[in-house]
Design an enzyme around this catalytic site. Structure first.
Site, PDB file in Angstrom:
ATOM      1  NE  ARG A 125     -18.237 -54.938  -6.000  1.00  0.00           N
ATOM      2  CZ  ARG A 125     -18.517 -56.222  -5.827  1.00  0.00           C
ATOM      3  NH1 ARG A 125     -17.832 -57.140  -6.486  1.00  0.00           N
ATOM      4  NH2 ARG A 125     -19.477 -56.584  -5.001  1.00  0.00           N
ATOM      5  CD  GLU A 189     -17.942 -27.491 -22.947  1.00  0.00           C
ATOM      6  OE1 GLU A 189     -16.967 -27.034 -22.322  1.00  0.00           O
ATOM      7  OE2 GLU A 189     -18.955 -27.937 -22.377  1.00  0.00           O
ATOM      8  CE  LYS A 231     -12.462 -32.574 -18.881  1.00  0.00           C
ATOM      9  NZ  LYS A 231     -13.790 -32.834 -19.448  1.00  0.00           N
ATOM     10  CD  GLU A 241     -16.253 -31.020 -10.903  1.00  0.00           C
ATOM     11  OE1 GLU A 241     -17.180 -30.253 -10.651  1.00  0.00           O
ATOM     12  OE2 GLU A 241     -16.242 -31.777 -11.892  1.00  0.00           O
ATOM     13  NE  ARG A 245     -12.653 -33.192 -13.891  1.00  0.00           N
ATOM     14  CZ  ARG A 245     -12.572 -34.468 -14.212  1.00  0.00           C
ATOM     15  NH1 ARG A 245     -11.809 -35.271 -13.497  1.00  0.00           N
ATOM     16  NH2 ARG A 245     -13.241 -34.957 -15.239  1.00  0.00           N
ATOM     17  CG  ASN A 249     -18.035 -27.851 -14.110  1.00  0.00           C
ATOM     18  OD1 ASN A 249     -18.306 -28.561 -15.068  1.00  0.00           O
ATOM     19  ND2 ASN A 249     -17.576 -28.341 -12.967  1.00  0.00           N
ATOM     20  CG  HIS A 252     -20.444 -26.593 -17.854  1.00  0.00           C
ATOM     21  ND1 HIS A 252     -19.549 -25.727 -18.452  1.00  0.00           N
ATOM     22  CD2 HIS A 252     -20.375 -27.744 -18.555  1.00  0.00           C
ATOM     23  CE1 HIS A 252     -18.969 -26.347 -19.462  1.00  0.00           C
ATOM     24  NE2 HIS A 252     -19.449 -27.561 -19.545  1.00  0.00           N
ATOM     25  CG  HIS A 256     -25.447 -28.672 -16.588  1.00  0.00           C
ATOM     26  ND1 HIS A 256     -24.565 -29.261 -15.716  1.00  0.00           N
ATOM     27  CD2 HIS A 256     -24.969 -28.928 -17.824  1.00  0.00           C
ATOM     28  CE1 HIS A 256     -23.592 -29.842 -16.402  1.00  0.00           C
ATOM     29  NE2 HIS A 256     -23.812 -29.644 -17.675  1.00  0.00           N
ATOM     30  CG  HIS A 274     -23.568 -29.678 -23.118  1.00  0.00           C
ATOM     31  ND1 HIS A 274     -23.957 -29.432 -21.812  1.00  0.00           N
ATOM     32  CD2 HIS A 274     -22.210 -29.660 -23.113  1.00  0.00           C
ATOM     33  CE1 HIS A 274     -22.889 -29.298 -21.054  1.00  0.00           C
ATOM     34  NE2 HIS A 274     -21.814 -29.422 -21.806  1.00  0.00           N
TER      35      HIS A 274
END
Length: 369
Positions: A125, A189, A231, A241, A245, A249, A252, A256, A274
């Site tokens: 965990r 990026e 960031k 997010e 936040r 993206n 993205h 993606h 990417h």
């Protein structure tokens, strides 16, 4: 620390430090200082492991001879970021006998960082993870912020958890072994941070292109630090997010979709990696913003010129159907109640979340109209 090293502090509920500069992987005292127990699992890939695993292992043992250090090596490439390899990483932790005070060191690019971080989030965990990014892309993006995940056939990063690292060590000397294509992908990026919130940084990137592409340590350290500062500021305010936040993206959702539709292919073939997909995605987001009357075409043109000057692609690869890309975009994690939720902009440095974007307008941009 040396004259080109920089430190960025990430605050919030789980604060940590980002150390940026050459030689960080050999600083055993600093690395071992984040290991609370005796068990360490070094997770890397088949490209990075032969270059740096021995350095990290020896540095750790020199500082802490009592450590039990295991190694788990993935095949290099996005295609390895799977549930099966996540399971294999968990098995490696079990074989090591890792206890709740164990630490995983993620040594590699974004694939390694995402998968290793997810394993750390799930083993017992949650155990500690130290990120050791070796690509520019991972130094300025995936190693910071605690987002961990693996891919499935339906989309990227759909299975994962938020799990902030205990520390990040970005050793810029590793960038000297990075293929030029991968360095450029990371710079996409970096450019993103200027596009979403820092016009002055974008100007600096226009001026410092030669030093960045040449891999100058000081110039890269400055670019990495500024990106991480941006960031960190956003992550501190929105760690899960749920709001601001999402601005990180930009490009993205489009990117993606391109990556998923291409099948997460090897970076050595014609498929976009990417960073390249994000570069194309930023252009598509800018074009859509102009189409919707949010921004001027001149801003899009400036972004395209900058990306091209860094040798990055700015258009959708041939053979990808607009309707198929739109279908991929509908699965994006930012969408709410079945509505497309995209990051757009009102010009350079002014990104915002558009909560309900007309799919027909998106399809028109994907079709090149």
């Amino acid at each position: 620390m040396n004259e080109v090293s920089r430190i960025v502090e990430v605050g919030g509920e789980s604060p940590y430090r980002i150390v940026i500069g050459p030689g960080a992987l050999a600083d055993g005292a600093s690395l071992a200082g984040h290991v609370r127990g005796r068990h360490v699992l070094l997770v890397s890939d088949s490209t990075v492991a032969p270059l740096y695993v021995a350095t990290v292992r020896e540095a750790l043992h020199e500082a802490r001879p009592d450590l039990l250090v295991g190694t788990f090596v993935l095949p290099a490439g996005e295609a390895s970021k799977t549930l099966a390899n996540f399971g294999a990483a968990i098995e490696a932790l079990a074989t090591l006998g890792a206890t709740r005070d164990a630490c995983i060191f993620a040594l590699g690019g974004g694939v390694v960082g995402d998968l290793a971080g997810f394993a750390a989030a799930c083993w017992m965990r949650g155990v500690d993870c130290v990120q050791l990014p070796t690509t520019l892309l991972s130094m300025v993006d995936s190693s910071v912020g605690g987002k961990t995940a693996v891919d499935i056939a339906q989309g990227k990063n759909l299975v994962g958890a938020f799990h902030p690292p205990r520390a990040v060590f970005a050793d810029t000397s590793t960038l000297r072994t990075l293929p030029p294509r991968e360095l450029r992908a990371g710079l996409a990026e970096v450019i993103k941070y200027g596009a979403i919130r820092d016009p002055l940084f974008l100007e600096w990137l226009e001026a410092e292109r030669q030093g960045l592409l040449a891999g100058d340590d000081a110039t890269l350290a400055m670019a990495i630090a500024r990106s991480c500062e941006h960031k960190a500021e956003i992550v501190e305010r929105d760690p899960l997010e749920r709001g601001e936040r999402a601005l990180l993206n930009l490009g993205h959702t489009f990117g993606h979709a391109i990556e998923t539709e291409q099948g997460y292919g090897s970076p050595h073939n014609d498929n976009l990696n990417h960073g390249e997909a994000v570069a194309v995605g930023m252009v598509l987001a800018a074009r859509l913003s102009a189409t919707l009357g949010l921004a001027e075409n001149a801003d899009t043109d400036r972004l395209i010129a900058l990306l091209r000057s860094y040798g990055l692609p700015t258009s959708i690869p041939a053979g990808l159907a607009p309707e198929a890309l739109l279908a991929r975009m509908r699965l994006d994690k930012k969408n709410l109640a079945g509505r497309l939720r995209l990051v757009l902009w009102r010009g350079i440095g002014r990104a915002e979340v558009a909560p309900d974007v007309d799919e027909n307008r998106v399809l028109a941009v994907l079709s090149g109209y």
